[in-house]
Design a protein around this motif. Structure first.
Motif, PDB file in Angstrom:
ATOM      1  N   HIS A 247       5.255 -40.123 -46.271  1.00  0.00           N
ATOM      2  CA  HIS A 247       4.926 -39.811 -47.658  1.00  0.00           C
ATOM      3  C   HIS A 247       5.727 -38.589 -48.121  1.00  0.00           C
ATOM      4  N   THR A 248       6.052 -38.561 -49.407  1.00  0.00           N
ATOM      5  CA  THR A 248       6.852 -37.465 -49.966  1.00  0.00           C
ATOM      6  C   THR A 248       6.254 -36.097 -49.650  1.00  0.00           C
ATOM      7  N   HIS A 249       4.930 -35.978 -49.717  1.00  0.00           N
ATOM      8  CA  HIS A 249       4.294 -34.687 -49.447  1.00  0.00           C
ATOM      9  C   HIS A 249       4.553 -34.240 -48.009  1.00  0.00           C
ATOM     10  N   ASN A 250       4.441 -35.164 -47.078  1.00  0.00           N
ATOM     11  CA  ASN A 250       4.663 -34.829 -45.666  1.00  0.00           C
ATOM     12  C   ASN A 250       6.123 -34.456 -45.415  1.00  0.00           C
ATOM     13  N   VAL A 251       7.014 -35.202 -46.038  1.00  0.00           N
ATOM     14  CA  VAL A 251       8.442 -34.914 -45.886  1.00  0.00           C
ATOM     15  C   VAL A 251       8.759 -33.537 -46.464  1.00  0.00           C
ATOM     16  N   ASN A 252       8.156 -33.205 -47.602  1.00  0.00           N
ATOM     17  CA  ASN A 252       8.386 -31.892 -48.209  1.00  0.00           C
ATOM     18  C   ASN A 252       7.876 -30.767 -47.310  1.00  0.00           C
ATOM     19  N   LEU A 253       6.721 -30.982 -46.674  1.00  0.00           N
ATOM     20  CA  LEU A 253       6.216 -29.973 -45.745  1.00  0.00           C
ATOM     21  C   LEU A 253       7.174 -29.786 -44.582  1.00  0.00           C
ATOM     22  N   GLU A 254       7.670 -30.880 -44.026  1.00  0.00           N
ATOM     23  CA  GLU A 254       8.596 -30.772 -42.913  1.00  0.00           C
ATOM     24  C   GLU A 254       9.855 -30.017 -43.321  1.00  0.00           C
ATOM     25  N   ARG A 255      10.361 -30.288 -44.506  1.00  0.00           N
ATOM     26  CA  ARG A 255      11.548 -29.575 -44.990  1.00  0.00           C
ATOM     27  C   ARG A 255      11.264 -28.090 -45.161  1.00  0.00           C
ATOM     28  N   ALA A 256      10.067 -27.771 -45.683  1.00  0.00           N
ATOM     29  CA  ALA A 256       9.713 -26.363 -45.860  1.00  0.00           C
ATOM     30  C   ALA A 256       9.645 -25.650 -44.522  1.00  0.00           C
ATOM     31  N   LEU A 257       9.050 -26.299 -43.518  1.00  0.00           N
ATOM     32  CA  LEU A 257       8.949 -25.673 -42.202  1.00  0.00           C
ATOM     33  C   LEU A 257      10.324 -25.554 -41.540  1.00  0.00           C
ATOM     34  N   GLN A 258      11.175 -26.526 -41.778  1.00  0.00           N
ATOM     35  CA  GLN A 258      12.541 -26.421 -41.270  1.00  0.00           C
ATOM     36  C   GLN A 258      13.242 -25.216 -41.870  1.00  0.00           C
ATOM     37  N   ASP A 259      13.054 -25.014 -43.171  1.00  0.00           N
ATOM     38  CA  ASP A 259      13.680 -23.883 -43.861  1.00  0.00           C
ATOM     39  C   ASP A 259      13.134 -22.554 -43.336  1.00  0.00           C
TER      40      ASP A 259
ATOM     41  N   TRP B 189       2.944 -29.683 -38.024  1.00  0.00           N
ATOM     42  CA  TRP B 189       2.966 -28.254 -37.716  1.00  0.00           C
ATOM     43  C   TRP B 189       3.415 -28.007 -36.283  1.00  0.00           C
ATOM     44  N   HIS B 190       2.808 -28.712 -35.331  1.00  0.00           N
ATOM     45  CA  HIS B 190       3.087 -28.459 -33.919  1.00  0.00           C
ATOM     46  C   HIS B 190       4.485 -28.926 -33.517  1.00  0.00           C
ATOM     47  N   ARG B 191       5.090 -29.737 -34.323  1.00  0.00           N
ATOM     48  CA  ARG B 191       6.456 -30.175 -34.059  1.00  0.00           C
ATOM     49  C   ARG B 191       7.420 -28.986 -34.006  1.00  0.00           C
TER      50      ARG B 191
ATOM     51  N   VAL C 262       8.151 -21.205 -35.975  1.00  0.00           N
ATOM     52  CA  VAL C 262       7.670 -20.694 -37.253  1.00  0.00           C
ATOM     53  C   VAL C 262       6.591 -19.642 -37.000  1.00  0.00           C
ATOM     54  N   PRO C 263       6.349 -18.754 -37.971  1.00  0.00           N
ATOM     55  CA  PRO C 263       5.341 -17.707 -37.791  1.00  0.00           C
ATOM     56  C   PRO C 263       3.930 -18.294 -37.726  1.00  0.00           C
ATOM     57  N   PRO C 264       2.935 -17.493 -37.335  1.00  0.00           N
ATOM     58  CA  PRO C 264       1.542 -17.956 -37.297  1.00  0.00           C
ATOM     59  C   PRO C 264       1.051 -18.374 -38.679  1.00  0.00           C
ATOM     60  N   LEU C 265       0.086 -19.286 -38.694  1.00  0.00           N
ATOM     61  CA  LEU C 265      -0.475 -19.810 -39.940  1.00  0.00           C
ATOM     62  C   LEU C 265      -1.797 -19.124 -40.266  1.00  0.00           C
ATOM     63  N   TYR C 266      -1.965 -18.758 -41.540  1.00  0.00           N
ATOM     64  CA  TYR C 266      -3.226 -18.257 -42.078  1.00  0.00           C
ATOM     65  C   TYR C 266      -3.508 -19.080 -43.335  1.00  0.00           C
ATOM     66  N   VAL C 267      -4.739 -19.558 -43.504  1.00  0.00           N
ATOM     67  CA  VAL C 267      -4.948 -20.581 -44.521  1.00  0.00           C
ATOM     68  C   VAL C 267      -6.282 -20.398 -45.243  1.00  0.00           C
ATOM     69  N   THR C 268      -6.297 -20.778 -46.522  1.00  0.00           N
ATOM     70  CA  THR C 268      -7.535 -20.925 -47.262  1.00  0.00           C
ATOM     71  C   THR C 268      -7.606 -22.344 -47.811  1.00  0.00           C
ATOM     72  N   MET C 269      -8.756 -22.724 -48.291  1.00  0.00           N
ATOM     73  CA  MET C 269      -8.975 -24.116 -48.697  1.00  0.00           C
ATOM     74  C   MET C 269      -8.732 -24.299 -50.190  1.00  0.00           C
ATOM     75  N   GLY C 270      -8.343 -25.523 -50.536  1.00  0.00           N
ATOM     76  CA  GLY C 270      -8.204 -25.897 -51.934  1.00  0.00           C
ATOM     77  C   GLY C 270      -9.218 -26.957 -52.297  1.00  0.00           C
ATOM     78  N   ASN C 271      -9.282 -27.286 -53.576  1.00  0.00           N
ATOM     79  CA  ASN C 271     -10.257 -28.275 -54.029  1.00  0.00           C
ATOM     80  C   ASN C 271     -10.004 -29.649 -53.421  1.00  0.00           C
ATOM     81  N   HIS C 272      -8.755 -30.002 -53.167  1.00  0.00           N
ATOM     82  CA  HIS C 272      -8.473 -31.304 -52.566  1.00  0.00           C
ATOM     83  C   HIS C 272      -8.988 -31.383 -51.133  1.00  0.00           C
TER      84      HIS C 272
END
Length: 230
Positions: free
Chosen positions: A32-44, A77-79, A84-94
């Protein structure tokens, strides 16, 4: 690298980096486009994020909050392992809206490893604070009096006028950044006035939000202390 005038009148230099992402909306479908975009962001980030102390995610990790979406998130993520640096996260409505609140919240916490609805971290001497909704509302975030009092206390913890505190919440304050204007019905904090009052007592606080999906080069993507969109 930046510089700032110290209390003694001299100039002190510092270098401090972290990454902010939001609204990844991961789906179960790896292609899916969203997953591909995340992978590209993590690559960057892996290629260009040397020295970053963390990746701060401002919510909507997944598109529907489904368990298989969190599985896809974690595979992606684990790929990248330690690249990549450590992840810190908050939740969204989705992530948590519209269905059984307790179940959706549990899925979010298990799927992301977040410590709770709201949590804070000291990283290299700087304070990072993550807020989160306490109701599964369709668009808005709802913050309890307890959470707002906690935020007030945390913002005052070891506070210094020359040291910013970084605060993360998925939904923006009303009439601030692009997409947050009342006519758009998208701004998103039920206790908007209460949250503003807390932040106003701590001018060193810098609030990062997501939710609106506006491009970074659009006008009013940031809102300054003088009330001026940039």
């Amino acid at each position: 690298m930046s510089s700032r005038q110290g209390k003694d009148g001299g100039t002190r230099s510092f270098c401090f980096r972290f990454r902010v992402i939001t609204d990844t909306h991961v789906r179960a479908d790896e292609q899916h486009t969203h997953n591909v975009n995340l992978e590209r962001a993590l690559q960057d980030i892996a290629a260009n994020g040397t020295g970053s102390v963390g990746i701060m995610h401002a919510g909507d990790v997944t598109d529907h909050g489904f368990p298989d979406e969190y599985e896809a998130w974690n595979r992606n993520w684990h790929r990248f392992g330690g690249a990549v640096p450590p992840l810190y996260v908050t939740m969204g409505n989705h992530d948590v809206a519209l269905e059984n609140w307790e179940a959706r919240l549990g899925q979010f916490l298990r799927g992301t490893g977040a410590e709770g609805i709201y949590h804070d971290h000291w990283i290299d001497g700087y304070h990072f604070i993550f807020l989160g909704t306490e109701e599964g509302l369709e668009l808005f975030s709802s913050l309890s009096e307890k959470q707002l009092a906690w935020l007030d206390d945390k913002l005052g913890e070891n506070a210094a006028a020359d040291r910013p505190v970084f605060v993360f919440l998925h939904q923006p304050l009303l009439n601030t950044v692009a997409g947050s204007y009342e006519a758009q019905r998208w701004y998103g904090v039920v206790q908007d006035a209460d949250l503003r009052a807390v932040l106003a007592r701590h001018p060193q606080a810098i609030l990062f939000t997501g939710h609106t999906h506006w491009e970074l080069d659009a006008s009013h993507t940031s809102y300054g202390v003088e009330g001026e969109g940039r």
